[in-house]
Design a protein around this motif. Structure first.
Motif, short mmCIF file in Angstrom:
data_model
loop_
_atom_site.label_atom_id
_atom_site.label_comp_id
_atom_site.label_asym_id
_atom_site.label_seq_id
_atom_site.Cartn_x
_atom_site.Cartn_y
_atom_site.Cartn_z
N THR A 1 29.11 -48.36 -114.91
CA THR A 1 29.76 -47.06 -114.66
C THR A 1 28.74 -45.94 -114.60
N ALA A 2 27.72 -46.02 -115.48
CA ALA A 2 26.68 -44.99 -115.49
C ALA A 2 25.93 -44.94 -114.16
N ARG A 3 25.64 -46.11 -113.58
CA ARG A 3 24.93 -46.14 -112.29
C ARG A 3 25.77 -45.48 -111.20
N ARG A 4 27.05 -45.76 -111.17
CA ARG A 4 27.91 -45.17 -110.14
C ARG A 4 28.05 -43.66 -110.33
N ILE A 5 28.15 -43.20 -111.59
CA ILE A 5 28.22 -41.76 -111.86
C ILE A 5 26.94 -41.08 -111.40
N LEU A 6 25.80 -41.71 -111.71
CA LEU A 6 24.52 -41.13 -111.31
C LEU A 6 24.41 -41.02 -109.80
N GLN A 7 24.80 -42.09 -109.08
CA GLN A 7 24.76 -42.06 -107.62
C GLN A 7 25.62 -40.94 -107.06
N ARG A 8 26.79 -40.75 -107.67
CA ARG A 8 27.70 -39.70 -107.19
C ARG A 8 27.15 -38.30 -107.47
N LEU A 9 26.61 -38.11 -108.67
CA LEU A 9 26.15 -36.77 -109.05
C LEU A 9 24.91 -36.34 -108.29
N GLN A 10 24.12 -37.30 -107.82
CA GLN A 10 22.91 -36.95 -107.08
C GLN A 10 23.20 -36.27 -105.74
N LEU A 11 24.45 -36.31 -105.32
CA LEU A 11 24.86 -35.63 -104.09
C LEU A 11 25.09 -34.14 -104.31
N GLU A 12 25.21 -33.73 -105.58
CA GLU A 12 25.55 -32.34 -105.90
C GLU A 12 24.28 -31.50 -106.08
N GLU A 13 24.27 -30.34 -105.45
CA GLU A 13 23.12 -29.45 -105.56
C GLU A 13 23.18 -28.60 -106.82
N LYS A 14 24.39 -28.09 -107.13
CA LYS A 14 24.54 -27.23 -108.31
C LYS A 14 25.70 -27.76 -109.15
N LEU A 15 25.36 -28.27 -110.31
CA LEU A 15 26.34 -28.90 -111.20
C LEU A 15 26.39 -28.16 -112.52
N LEU A 16 27.59 -27.96 -113.06
CA LEU A 16 27.77 -27.45 -114.42
C LEU A 16 28.57 -28.48 -115.21
N LEU A 17 27.95 -29.01 -116.25
CA LEU A 17 28.62 -29.95 -117.16
C LEU A 17 28.95 -29.22 -118.46
N ILE A 18 30.26 -29.16 -118.79
CA ILE A 18 30.71 -28.50 -120.03
C ILE A 18 31.12 -29.58 -121.03
#
Length: 938
Positions: free
Chosen positions: A248-265
């Motif tokens: 699951t972590a690998r898939r999340i990482l692949q998906r998030l790498q598409l985002e230029e500006k991310l805010l994680l709360i």
């Protein structure tokens, strides 16, 4: 000869035709077979190309962080793979050799309708069907990928109110600073950290600065897998419990790498969170990424390597009033409400959580009295003197909402936790517990429960306040709690409990299984698991986490036995197993030198007491009531319990269990509840009974009478007599100190005074109950009072009684102190009292209940005729009247009776009663149920 030659030639010609026709047909069929085989090769190639294109779409989706492997697509790909193998084998077996001859597996002269021909036709059909399905699957997968990319919005609104805060601008400035990647928002519980961050998250203009904003609540029960799943679901990634966290972590990482500006709360963080383990890249490694977290601890923020830490303080008066107004509504602006409302808001101490709770609870209330009462409640907790009573109060929040808590159970738990001085006797400790409860009642923090004085409960608002205090208390308070009670949960939360937690409550849920092992809970002193009726097994490893446990409550659960790991709980002081109907045995209790309370009451399958019972030198309370399977107690066991002060053996096999000589050895025993053997009572010596301060003895045949439980009063001395002839002379010594006496299904009640002896006064008796009596009443004792201090008289199924005055004459009763009359199903009762003579004014009478007395004509008979009433009323302070199913009753009282103090009135199914006394009509009755002759209620 010519004829024969001609016939032979014709036959040969016919044979030749048949032979040539058959050969032609075979050649034609073989040609069709080879054509279909070529078509099968071509269609199969097309299917493989289609399958590869679908796989390419899936691979591209995975690169973007999407999983398109839905069940239908997985099934189709499997079918293609299987058919590809089958077709390959078939084609290989059907091809010709170098000489143009088919392989021996298939005969070249066979017809097209034989096995090879049918097989190629069927497989060609299967391939075409999969091509049709595959085209649809490809279109669906492509659409899902496009739709999935569009479905992840930038932000996701989090429900909840917004709160004015001075820190809002500071957080915004930090988020807009390029050099700040991690921001920590910290402060005490309830101060508004979550609400502040929620305000940011719900602001569209703020969200537009990021390509995606992810909100995850971590909480003190940090579950890494749950947090990871929350992140994946926010990104529209399908997850299953079977998938590993690494996958699951690998898939999340692949998906998030598409985002230029991310805010994680990350909200409500209690310990450092490893982002890499969840699949989230470190914010500092990716320009434009931000991490915003809230925590009660500055140390946690530092462990998360925050660049900026912003402390959230309490609201000032202006901010508090604004938030309070939002929750309470316009009612706070009323002239008579506003001054009190501002005081209530001020008592919230600037804490947004408390302001929200209290404000919402007062919304729309226009009576100033309700606001003044709320103000009193708000001040009550701070007004409590000492940490002991505060801790006792917070203990009540472990129970579910609207739950009626047994006073006895509550006091025992307080005692075991050390909240009540252990140097006191059990009687004194119990009294101290009762005093604490009354203190909390007087402070409006507890109220009477649904089952009378024996139970208490918390108002919803007060419980919310207590829960908030418990969750935010410092570890030094010893009150911090983890509470999941009454929620219908099926699984115990396998989460780490902070070291500061002292109390865990998972009571009244629907769990069947407890975790086989728990994270360590080194400081937990109370574990409440009662009311989980589906729970059958306590795993060995579960209790090992609670090494400091003092109170373990498994009452009313479905357990059959306890694990051997119980023996490791050497600090245990209260083991509560009441109502465990399937419990068959207990492990040896040898070595539990600190155990003070053992309650196995209503554990109906226990056959013997646990081994080592006689070594419980500090045991102060033992309850083995209602245990019919317990047929034997080893001789000498009871007498060795030298510290025993409370013993309940009622409703057991008394002939085999009760050894009076052993009870006499218990010098500290002050409370005893047993079925007393009447035959042994007549001949034995019972001087030891005189030192008892509380008891309930049931004498006679219990199987005939109703079930009798010991009284809930803590100073009560009760005797219940069942199915006996009362003409014997065995009761006098026992009744000298009895405060409550019940006769049920007895005989010769009219001879009872004579059997006790004339001129004997039983001044201690205050409560008298007579039930199921079919004898006559005589006036042989007229003029002499044997029971002068009676306060409550209860009659049930007394068949030949015409008036209570008649009963008074028979038993020598005096009614000057009588407070309550409760009568039901007395068929020949015509009136309550005959006024005059021995019956004078009933100035202490406050309650009358008369139900289903079909011959009752009036409440009081004045003299010999109702035409000659006394000049003064006989009731002065009557507050409660309950009259039901009295078909002959016409008048409630005489004209001179005073009902001015009446508070509750119920008159139902009394068809001849058409009006109330004038004094009753003018009384301020707060609870009134009236049914007229026509059936209407007034």
């Amino acid at each position: 000869m010519e004829f024969l030659a001609s016939a032979l030639a014709a036959a040969i010609a016919e044979i030749g035709k048949c032979f040539c026709g058959s050969a032609y047909s075979k050649i034609e069929n073989f040609a069709k077979f080879r054509s279909n085989l070529d078509n099968l090769r071509g269609e199969m190639a097309s299917l493989i190309i289609l399958s590869n294109s679908v796989k390419e779409i899936i691979a591209d989706a995975k690169k973007d962080g999407y999983d398109l492997l839905n069940p239908a697509l997985v099934k189709w790909l499997g079918q293609v793979e299987k058919l590809d193998t089958e077709v390959g084998l078939f084609v290989e077996a059907s091809t010709t050799n170098n000489n143009g001859e088919t392989l021996s597996r298939y005969c070249p002269s066979c017809c097209f309708s034989c096995k090879p021909g049918l097989e190629v036709t069927r497989k060609l059909k299967d391939v075409k069907q999969l091509i049709d399905k595959g085209s649809l699957r490809r279109q669906t997968a492509d659409a899902e990928l496009k739709l999935g990319k569009q479905e992840v919005p930038k932000g996701q609104s989090i429900p909840g109110p917004s709160v004015p805060s001075k820190c809002l601008d500071s957080v915004l400035n930090s988020l807009n600073c390029e050099d700040v990647n991690r921001i920590g928002v910290w402060g005490m519980g309830g101060v508004g950290k979550t609400t502040l961050v929620r305000t940011l998250n719900n602001t569209p203009s703020f969200i537009q600065h990021f390509s995606v904003v992810i909100w995850v609540t971590v909480s003190k029960q940090f579950d890494k897998r749950r947090v990871q799943i929350d992140i994946a679901e926010r990104l529209k990634l399908d997850t299953t419990m079977e998938e590993s966290m690494e996958s699951t972590a690998r898939r999340i990482l692949q998906r998030l790498q598409l985002e230029e500006k991310l805010l994680l709360i990350l909200d409500d963080v209690w310990e450092a969170v490893d982002l890499d383990h969840l699949g989230v890249p470190e914010p500092g490694d990716h320009p434009g990424w931000k991490l915003l977290l809230t925590s009660r601890s500055l140390d946690v923020c530092r462990q998360m390597k925050t660049d900026e830490d912003i402390k959230v303080g309490v609201l000032d008066d202006e901010e508090s009033w604004k938030l309070f107004t939002q929750n309470a509504g316009k009612v706070v602006n009323l002239e008579n409400i506003e001054p009190v409302a501002k005081q209530v808001a001020g008592e919230c101490g600037g804490l947004p959580l408390l302001i929200n709770i209290v404000g919402a609870s007062m919304r729309g209330k226009k009576m100033v009295q309700l606001w003044e009462d709320a103000l009193s409640e708000m001040r009550s907790y701070d007004a409590l003197e000492g940490t002991t009573v505060k801790s006792c109060f917070l203990f009540c929040a472990l129970y579910p909402e609207d739950f009626s808590i047994e006073v006895k159970e509550l006091v025992r738990s307080w005692l075991a936790e050390g909240l009540i001085d252990e140097l006191r006797s059990y009687e004194e400790s119990t009294n101290r517990g009762i005093a604490l409860i009354e203190n909390l009642k007087d402070s409006c923090l507890l109220e009477r429960g649904d089952f009378g004085a024996s139970t208490v409960r918390m108002h919803d608002v007060v419980r919310d306040l207590a829960s908030w205090i418990s969750s935010s208390s410092s570890s030094e308070d010893g009150c911090k709690a983890f509470v999941r009670s009454g929620l219908g949960l099926t699984n115990f939360p396998e989460v780490e409990t902070p070291d500061s937690v002292k109390r865990v409550s998972f009571m009244h849920n629907r769990t069947r299984n407890l975790p086989k092992s728990m994270l360590q809970c080194p400081e937990v002193s109370t574990l409440l698991l009662q009311g989980n009726r589906l729970l059958e097994i306590v795993p060995e490893g579960f209790l090992m986490a609670f090494k400091s446990l003092k109170v373990l409550n498994l009452s009313k659960s479905g357990i059959e036995k306890l694990p051997q790991s119980l023996l490791q709980l050497r600090e245990l002081r209260a083991l509560l197993l009441r109502g465990c109907a399937d419990l068959k045995e207990l492990p040896p209790l040898r070595g539990f030198t600190k155990l003070q309370v053992l309650d196995c009451g209503q554990a109906s399958r226990i056959k013997e007491l646990p081994q080592g019972m006689e070594e419980l030198s500090n045991l102060r309370a033992l309850d083995i009531s209602f245990t019919p399977a317990l047929r034997h107690i080893q001789s000498g066991t009871l007498s060795k319990l030298s510290s025993l002060e409370f013993l309940d053996m009622s409703c057991g096999a008394r002939e085999r269990l009760t050894r009076y000589a052993e009870l006499a050895c218990l010098e500290r025993l002050t409370a005893l509840y047993i079925d007393l053997d009447f035959s042994r009572l007549a001949s034995g010596s019972f001087k030891w009974i005189e030192r008892l301060k509380r008891f309930h003895f049931i004498i006679g045949d219990r199987s005939y009478g109703r079930e009798y439980f010991y009284g809930s009063g803590y100073t009560e001395k009760r005797v219940t007599v069942l199915t006996l002839c009362l003409s014997g002379k065995y009761f006098g010594w026992l009744l000298n100190n009895v405060s409550a006496l019940t006769f049920d299904s007895c005989e010769e009640l009219e001879k009872f005074p004579e059997s006790l002896g004339r001129n004997v006064c039983y001044s201690a008796l205050r409560f008298l109950t007579i039930s199921d009596y079919n004898g006559q009443f005589l006036s042989s004792n007229a003029g002499f009072c044997q029971i002068p201090n009676l306060e409550l008289l209860k009659l049930r199924y007394v068949y030949h009684l015409e008036s209570i005055s008649q009963l008074a004459s028979t038993l020598g009763l005096e009614f000057s102190k009588l407070r309550t009359i409760d009568v039901a199903v007395c068929e020949k009762l015509k009136y309550i009292f005959s006024v005059g003579g021995s019956t004078s004014a009933l100035e202490n009478l406050v309650s009358i209940t008369l139900i289903n007395c079909k011959e009752l004509e009036k409440l009081f008979l004045y003299g010999t005729s109702s035409a000659n009433p006394l000049p003064h009323p006989i009731v002065f302070n009557l507050r409660r009247v309950d009259l039901q199913y009295l078909p002959k009753l016409e008048h409630l009282s005489g004209e001179n009776e005073s009902w001015n103090c009446l508070e509750e009135l119920k008159v139902l199914r009394c068809k001849k009663v058409r009006k109330l006394p004038l004094t009753a009509e003018s009384a301020k009755i707060s609870n009134k149920s009236w049914e007229s002759q026509s059936g209407g209620a007034g």
